[in-house]
Design an enzyme around this catalytic site. Structure first.
Site, PDB file in Angstrom:
ATOM      1  N   HIS A  41     -26.231 -17.927  11.142  1.00 39.83           N
ATOM      2  CA  HIS A  41     -25.540 -17.219  12.352  1.00 39.83           C
ATOM      3  C   HIS A  41     -25.686 -18.335  13.472  1.00 39.83           C
ATOM      4  O   HIS A  41     -24.704 -18.374  14.085  1.00 39.83           O
ATOM      5  CB  HIS A  41     -26.408 -16.075  12.874  1.00 39.83           C
ATOM      6  CG  HIS A  41     -26.612 -15.185  11.711  1.00 39.83           C
ATOM      7  ND1 HIS A  41     -27.960 -14.395  11.631  1.00 39.83           N
ATOM      8  CD2 HIS A  41     -26.111 -14.678  10.910  1.00 39.83           C
ATOM      9  CE1 HIS A  41     -28.027 -13.672  10.738  1.00 39.83           C
ATOM     10  NE2 HIS A  41     -26.828 -13.681  10.115  1.00 39.83           N
TER      11      HIS A  41
ATOM     12  N   ASP B 171     -22.991 -11.570  17.489  1.00 36.00           N
ATOM     13  CA  ASP B 171     -22.636 -11.642  15.814  1.00 36.00           C
ATOM     14  C   ASP B 171     -22.954 -10.181  15.354  1.00 36.00           C
ATOM     15  O   ASP B 171     -23.198  -9.422  15.854  1.00 36.00           O
ATOM     16  CB  ASP B 171     -23.475 -12.778  15.061  1.00 36.00           C
ATOM     17  CG  ASP B 171     -24.864 -12.595  15.476  1.00 36.00           C
ATOM     18  OD1 ASP B 171     -25.450 -11.652  15.269  1.00 36.00           O
ATOM     19  OD2 ASP B 171     -25.540 -13.842  15.432  1.00 36.00           O
TER      20      ASP B 171
ATOM     21  N   GLN C 164     -21.307 -11.722  -0.240  1.00 35.18           N
ATOM     22  CA  GLN C 164     -20.912 -13.004  -1.009  1.00 35.18           C
ATOM     23  C   GLN C 164     -20.140 -12.653  -2.219  1.00 35.18           C
ATOM     24  O   GLN C 164     -19.329 -13.301  -2.495  1.00 35.18           O
ATOM     25  CB  GLN C 164     -22.254 -13.655  -1.364  1.00 35.18           C
ATOM     26  CG  GLN C 164     -23.080 -14.250  -0.236  1.00 35.18           C
ATOM     27  CD  GLN C 164     -24.327 -14.705  -0.845  1.00 35.18           C
ATOM     28  OE1 GLN C 164     -24.755 -14.679  -1.747  1.00 35.18           O
ATOM     29  NE2 GLN C 164     -25.271 -15.108   0.371  1.00 35.18           N
TER      30      GLN C 164
END
Length: 473
Positions: A18, A116, A381
């Protein structure tokens, strides 16, 4: 005058990943859009070596006002093995009073707060002080899934992983059950509820910034903007934002070794700061590499202590097949400490990247023109890997997902050879990734799509600032 600049507050949740892209967003807002940026770093405990390095580098650049907040202890609320989504949103909830106090002292007052994906609890502070609120996320397709999750929650019966058909997300690639992000794997867990909550909070923001660019995610960005199922949130594609390669003065022995290798001949292998393989999978990967006879740099970590076969201590080298290092000493290097990933991927001798497909690493690979072997392990992912392999054609991936079973040495050898020496497939991937590299670089230059998106953001902030001044009169 200094006070006429838009003043953005960026709040970065714990973790190197991040911090990397949040810092680069701040740098771009300052350098390209004349923002003043105050950057708050939230830590879960003492800063890791990676976090400390990034913070010190950012402070040395003097582009951003960096404020490191005291570490947050949430051990009384979540267990040490709690999923990352649950743990980090708990940290960001707990930091709110400290952050509220720190922001109230800022001069000039901020125009906008950017968090974020784990920081949506902080948006409450933006509401209290009446400033614009934005969320900065990694990739577009997982964002679409997150925004659409409240509707899937109502429409789909039973567990998502048990569905016979892929989950339909309007206007986007459908999501196969085996590619789902971790929080959607079990609807009975608290992490699932947290995921839905974050999606809802994003829908209520003034906009979502995405670390991608229009040409890479045309279809998904169009869908989020036009399909009503995503909640009519504004979306700004502002990427690709990656960690810049360091100066040549910060040389390491790895780069010296790379200098001696032929162009595009070395496979770089790394699974990120959190990625680990089982003891058995390390053995198979080692044999596959040796059988391929390709040059490599492998960043190797010991298996998780949860692995029943991880009985050879904390030295990662103990998990390699006997004699592996001596047999491959002319082919490659095994590294058990930190490796300068940006600089390795930039190097002319690097020709492939066996990666966990975290979005930061994926963008780094694309922006360096390096094709990938996709080896997803957790979080989003698996979705990234599917996009890279099936939609973009810049990666190969194993037939069975590494999270679902053992990838054998023969398949590993085949994938390595395909990327590194296959005249047809390897050449096509290399050509495609270089197209994307040029497209991504163009997006960030003045007049490019991402540069223009940030300009729109600056205009929105300036207009809101003027409105606030008018109300204050």
């Amino acid at each position: 005058m200094e006070s006429s600049k838009p003043h953005a507050v960026i709040v970065s949740s714990p973790g190197v990943g991040h911090l990397v892209c949040d810092l680069e967003l701040g740098n771009r807002l300052v350098a390209d859009q004349n923002f003043h940026v105050t950057f708050f770093v939230v830590l879960e405990s003492q800063a890791s070596a990676g976090e400390s390095h990034l913070i010190q580098s950012a402070m040395a650049q003097k582009l951003l006002d960096i404020v490191v907040l005291p570490p947050v202890d949430v051990s009384g609320q979540v267990g040490p093995n709690s999923p990352i989504f649950t743990r980090l949103t708990a940290v960001m909830t707990e930091i709110r009073p400290t952050l509220r106090s720190a922001i109230s002292d800022l001069k000039p007052s901020p125009t906008a707060i950017v968090v974020d994906a784990f920081g949506t609890p902080v948006l409450e502070v933006a509401d209290e002080i009446h400033v614009l609120k934005y969320v900065f996320v990694t990739s577009a397709w997982p964002l679409a899934l997150m925004l659409y999750a409240p509707i899937l929650d109502e429409e789909v019966e039973g567990e998502y992983v048990d569905q016979k058909e892929p989950l339909r997300v309007p206007g986007c690639m459908s999501v196969r059950p085996e590619d789902l992000v971790d929080p959607l794997l079990d609807r009975t867990k608290h992490e699932y509820k947290v995921f839905l909550q974050v999606g809802s909070e994003m829908r209520g923001s003034d906009g979502v910034l995405v670390n991608t660019w229009e040409d890479l995610d045309t279809r998904t960005l169009k869908a989020i903007r036009e399909e009503e199922g995503f909640g009519s949130v504004s979306v700004y594609a502002v990427g690709p934002l990656i960690k810049p390669a360091g100066p040549s003065a910060s040389r390491s022995e790895l780069l010296d070794w790379l200098d001696e290798q032929p162009i595009e001949s070395v496979l770089y292998i790394s699974f990120g700061s959190l990625g680990v393989l089982s003891a058995q999978q390390i053995t198979e990967l080692a044999w596959g590499l040796e059988m391929s006879q390709q040059r490599f740099i492998w960043v190797l970590r010991p298996p998780s202590k949860k692995d029943a076969s991880a009985d050879r201590g904390d030295d990662a080298l103990n998990y390699l097949p006997e004699g592996f290092l001596s047999r491959t000493q002319k082919l490659g290097l095994v590294v058990t400490q930190w490796a300068p990933q940006s600089e390795i991927l930039c190097h002319r001798s690097t020709g492939g990247f066996l990666s966990h497909c975290g979005w930061n690493s994926s963008l780094e690979s694309i922006l360096r023109g390096v094709p990938m072997i996709a080896w997803p392990l957790y979080a989003e992912q698996k979705m990234n890997a599917t996009k890279l392999a099936e939609e973009e054609g810049v990666a190969v991936r194993p037939k069975i997902a590494p999270t679902r079973g053992l990838v054998g040495r023969e398949e590993i050898e085949m994938m390595v050879r395909k990327v590194m020496e296959d005249q047809e497939a390897g050449k096509a991937m290399r050509a495609r990734v270089k197209e994307l590299k040029a497209s991504g670089e163009k997006a960030l230059t003045e007049g490019g799509s991402s540069f223009n998106a940030m300009s729109q953001l600056a205009e929105q902030c300036a207009m809101n600032s003027e409105r606030q001044k008018g109300k204050g009169k």
